[in-house]
Scaffold this active site. Sequence first.
Site, PDB file in Angstrom:
ATOM      1  N   ASP A  62       0.853  -1.186   0.000  1.00 24.46           N
ATOM      2  CA  ASP A  62       0.000   0.000   0.000  1.00 24.46           C
ATOM      3  C   ASP A  62       0.888   1.234   0.000  1.00 24.46           C
ATOM      4  O   ASP A  62       2.108   1.125   0.171  1.00 24.46           O
ATOM      5  CB  ASP A  62      -0.998  -0.015   1.161  1.00 24.46           C
ATOM      6  CG  ASP A  62      -0.347   0.036   2.535  1.00 24.46           C
ATOM      7  OD1 ASP A  62       0.853  -0.309   2.644  1.00 24.46           O
ATOM      8  OD2 ASP A  62      -1.043   0.388   3.499  1.00 24.46           O
ATOM      9  N   TYR A  64       2.979   4.730   0.774  1.00 22.66           N
ATOM     10  CA  TYR A  64       3.646   5.306   1.956  1.00 22.66           C
ATOM     11  C   TYR A  64       2.643   6.190   2.690  1.00 22.66           C
ATOM     12  O   TYR A  64       1.831   6.872   2.065  1.00 22.66           O
ATOM     13  CB  TYR A  64       4.853   6.141   1.528  1.00 22.66           C
ATOM     14  CG  TYR A  64       5.965   5.341   0.891  1.00 22.66           C
ATOM     15  CD1 TYR A  64       6.665   4.379   1.606  1.00 22.66           C
ATOM     16  CD2 TYR A  64       6.337   5.575  -0.438  1.00 22.66           C
ATOM     17  CE1 TYR A  64       7.707   3.655   1.023  1.00 22.66           C
ATOM     18  CE2 TYR A  64       7.373   4.862  -1.029  1.00 22.66           C
ATOM     19  CZ  TYR A  64       8.060   3.902  -0.298  1.00 22.66           C
ATOM     20  OH  TYR A  64       9.073   3.192  -0.875  1.00 22.66           O
ATOM     21  N   HIS A 184      11.274  -9.488   0.749  1.00 23.54           N
ATOM     22  CA  HIS A 184      10.990  -8.059   0.592  1.00 23.54           C
ATOM     23  C   HIS A 184      12.283  -7.248   0.784  1.00 23.54           C
ATOM     24  O   HIS A 184      13.152  -7.641   1.570  1.00 23.54           O
ATOM     25  CB  HIS A 184       9.944  -7.635   1.627  1.00 23.54           C
ATOM     26  CG  HIS A 184       9.304  -6.332   1.353  1.00 23.54           C
ATOM     27  ND1 HIS A 184       9.857  -5.128   1.750  1.00 23.54           N
ATOM     28  CD2 HIS A 184       8.150  -6.021   0.707  1.00 23.54           C
ATOM     29  CE1 HIS A 184       9.060  -4.141   1.370  1.00 23.54           C
ATOM     30  NE2 HIS A 184       8.017  -4.650   0.740  1.00 23.54           N
TER      31      HIS A 184
END
Length: 221
Positions: A62, A64, A184
């Site tokens: 999503d 920042y 990630h």
Amino acid sequence: MLNNDWDDVLKIVFESPGFKKFYHIVEEEYQHKNIFPPKDYIFNALKLTPYKNVKVVIVGQDPYHGVGEAHGLSFSVQKGIKVPPSLKNIYKELENDLGITPPEYGDLTKWAEQGVLLLNAVLTVEKDKPASHRNLGWERLTDYIIKVLNVKKEPVVFILWGNFAKEKKGLITNPIHYIITSPHPSPFSASNGFFGSKPFSKTNAFLIKNHLEPINWDLKE
């Protein structure tokens, strides 16, 4: 709405009663709370990268949630904003992979304009509340976007960083596409296999093999 071919591709979604009802909720959020990115930037990824031009997809979670950061592209921040930790690690891997010195800024628009769809699964967020709009309804749209890219006749590279992005792997069933997965780039997980994964050179090798123009990953102007 988007002024390119995504308008036709996503027409069935945008005109559905369910999406209209959901988008009304989003507009209410903008009226009563501090929501990012600015409303005009919500669909920036789709505006900058038309469907027909998509060669690479980088899936984020999503936007920042800090002031002035998000501008509708996953992992990207507007010029003048400090480069976030995950993007710093992306830059570090870019330099290790291709020898490209990263810029001082974090604006990835240049990638988007070359066919890299920088798609967040959730397109809005409340200030200082990460994942606050998760399960609000955006996932139905963004999952559909991945599904319509899956049926493209031209090969696409899907870059899935982290467990959240890897969840989208099940939507990519067309064998002509290429899926790159790794941990990630966040400081918490980058050392567990993101560093050294060489996503940029792998992407370009695949594009060249399929007679497609490689991405110029160098963001410097």
